[in-house]
Design an enzyme around this catalytic site. Structure first.
Site, short mmCIF file in Angstrom:
data_model
loop_
_atom_site.label_atom_id
_atom_site.label_comp_id
_atom_site.label_asym_id
_atom_site.label_seq_id
_atom_site.Cartn_x
_atom_site.Cartn_y
_atom_site.Cartn_z
N ARG A 148 5.79 -2.42 7.25
CA ARG A 148 5.05 -2.43 5.99
C ARG A 148 4.65 -3.88 5.72
O ARG A 148 5.32 -4.81 6.18
CB ARG A 148 5.92 -1.91 4.84
CG ARG A 148 6.46 -0.50 5.02
CD ARG A 148 7.38 -0.13 3.86
NE ARG A 148 7.88 1.25 3.95
CZ ARG A 148 9.05 1.59 4.48
NH1 ARG A 148 9.85 0.64 4.97
NH2 ARG A 148 9.42 2.85 4.52
N LYS A 172 12.37 -0.74 2.06
CA LYS A 172 12.46 -0.26 0.68
C LYS A 172 13.91 -0.18 0.23
O LYS A 172 14.78 0.23 0.99
CB LYS A 172 11.79 1.11 0.57
CG LYS A 172 10.28 1.08 0.69
CD LYS A 172 9.69 2.46 0.47
CE LYS A 172 8.17 2.42 0.49
NZ LYS A 172 7.58 3.77 0.27
N HIS A 244 -1.49 -1.44 6.24
CA HIS A 244 -0.71 -0.22 6.49
C HIS A 244 -1.31 0.60 7.62
O HIS A 244 -0.61 1.38 8.27
CB HIS A 244 -0.65 0.62 5.21
CG HIS A 244 0.65 1.33 5.02
ND1 HIS A 244 1.84 0.66 4.79
CD2 HIS A 244 0.97 2.65 5.07
CE1 HIS A 244 2.82 1.55 4.68
NE2 HIS A 244 2.31 2.75 4.85
N ARG A 247 0.51 0.11 10.78
CA ARG A 247 1.78 0.87 10.82
C ARG A 247 1.52 2.33 11.21
O ARG A 247 2.23 2.88 12.05
CB ARG A 247 2.44 0.78 9.44
CG ARG A 247 3.72 1.57 9.26
CD ARG A 247 4.31 1.20 7.90
NE ARG A 247 5.28 2.15 7.39
CZ ARG A 247 6.59 2.11 7.68
NH1 ARG A 247 7.07 1.20 8.49
NH2 ARG A 247 7.41 2.99 7.14
N HIS A 270 11.99 5.51 7.78
CA HIS A 270 11.84 6.67 6.89
C HIS A 270 13.20 7.32 6.66
O HIS A 270 13.93 7.59 7.61
CB HIS A 270 10.90 7.72 7.50
CG HIS A 270 9.46 7.32 7.50
ND1 HIS A 270 8.52 7.86 8.35
CD2 HIS A 270 8.79 6.41 6.73
CE1 HIS A 270 7.34 7.32 8.10
NE2 HIS A 270 7.48 6.44 7.13
N TYR A 279 2.69 12.48 11.11
CA TYR A 279 2.01 12.03 12.31
C TYR A 279 1.81 13.15 13.33
O TYR A 279 0.99 13.03 14.23
CB TYR A 279 2.77 10.85 12.95
CG TYR A 279 2.80 9.66 12.03
CD1 TYR A 279 1.67 8.88 11.85
CD2 TYR A 279 3.93 9.34 11.30
CE1 TYR A 279 1.66 7.82 10.96
CE2 TYR A 279 3.95 8.28 10.42
CZ TYR A 279 2.81 7.52 10.26
OH TYR A 279 2.81 6.48 9.38
#
Length: 298
Positions: A148, A172, A244, A247, A270, A279
């Protein structure tokens, strides 16, 4: 309980109990603030503990007049989280949004770049300028490690474990993960460090920050966005791309080349495999090829 006090407590809960990042907490708080503004505009005297489903439905009806379905769903999700917190803390017995459905929205597939487009972008970086080597190293890292933009600008020199072929990434909620790094990526980072970064007047507090602006301070997210946008414009790329996008391309190209979805999930950081599964929908042609190649009844 007043809304102001409830929001302060809720913010502390999101930070301390759920470990969310500052921007995520800000978005959750803003969802509740929109409701508070609605109550004020219509002079509705209801507290977080007494507000009813009917009033919330009225609020959502007003929101639907000006926001698209995706934004509506975002607000409803945020409010559900807030009232779940109220129930969790025994301020309420029920969540008034439990029976309120979010609008149906289609799954938004991420934009991606082809390998040729990524190569074209990177090859058109002007290496004659001092920031050229830095920009090449940054884009190689965005694409090579699937970071990110916030993870990229926060990368530290002490996070580089090149002998082990890994970098440590803080994602995150300050969650850390180790991501593999390729020899080509290490090469360009080392060129930037040894030929450009050492000549900068590095400001106090940024000695360990890897990617710096010309004033010797950490880059902003906006600056990385600008670099990517200008490069896309330079090569005449007619796609709406951002940092992004690199990514997304990282994950898509790994999947196309046979990488395991669980491994991609770990590298992207994730929490849920369902986030990574988006994806699977990007390149259906590839999935058909996999089926034809590996299924016994081909």
């Amino acid at each position: 309980m007043e809304w102001k006090n409830a929001l302060i407590d809720y913010g502390n809960y999101l930070k301390l109990e759920r470990g969310l990042a500052h921007n995520s907490i800000k978005n959750y708080i803003m969802d509740v603030e929109k409701l508070i503004a609605f109550l004020s505009d219509y002079q509705i005297k209801e507290s977080p503990t007494t507000i009813s489903k009917d009033i919330l439905q009225q609020f959502i009806y007003e929101v639907a007049k000006v926001l698209n379905p995706r934004s509506q769903a975002r607000i409803i999700s945020g409010l559900k989280s807030f009232f779940n917190y109220m129930v969790f803390e025994d301020y309420r017995q029920d969540n008034p949004l439990d029976l309120i459905e979010s609008p149906k929205i289609g799954r938004k597939l991420p934009d991606t770049l082809s390998e040729a487009e990524i190569n074209n972008l990177i090859e058109n970086i002007d290496l004659s300028k001092p920031e050229g080597e830095r920009n090449r190293a940054m884009l190689e890292t965005l694409y090579g490690c699937g970071l990110r933009v916030s993870e990229l600008i926060g990368l530290k020199i002490s996070d580089l474990f090149f002998e082990e072929d890994f970098i440590k990434v803080t994602g995150k909620g300050d969650k850390q993960r180790f991501v593999p790094i390729s020899d080509i990526n290490k090469k360009y980072i080392n060129i930037y460090r040894k030929e450009v970064r050492i000549h900068l007047n590095i400001q106090k507090g940024f000695e360990d920050t890897l990617f710096l602006n010309r004033r010797g301070r950490q880059l902003t997210r906006a600056m990385v966005f600008t670099i990517v946008k200008n490069l896309a414009e330079k090569i005449g790329l007619h796609k709406n791309i951002s940092p992004h996008t690199f990514r997304h391309s990282f994950a898509t190209h790994l999947l196309e080349n046979g990488a395991d979805l669980r491994a991609i999930q770990q590298m992207l950081g994730h929490e849920s495999i369902t986030t990574t599964e988006v994806y699977m929908h990007v390149d259906r042609t590839h999935l058909a090829e996999v089926l034809n190649k590996f299924h016994p009844r081909k």
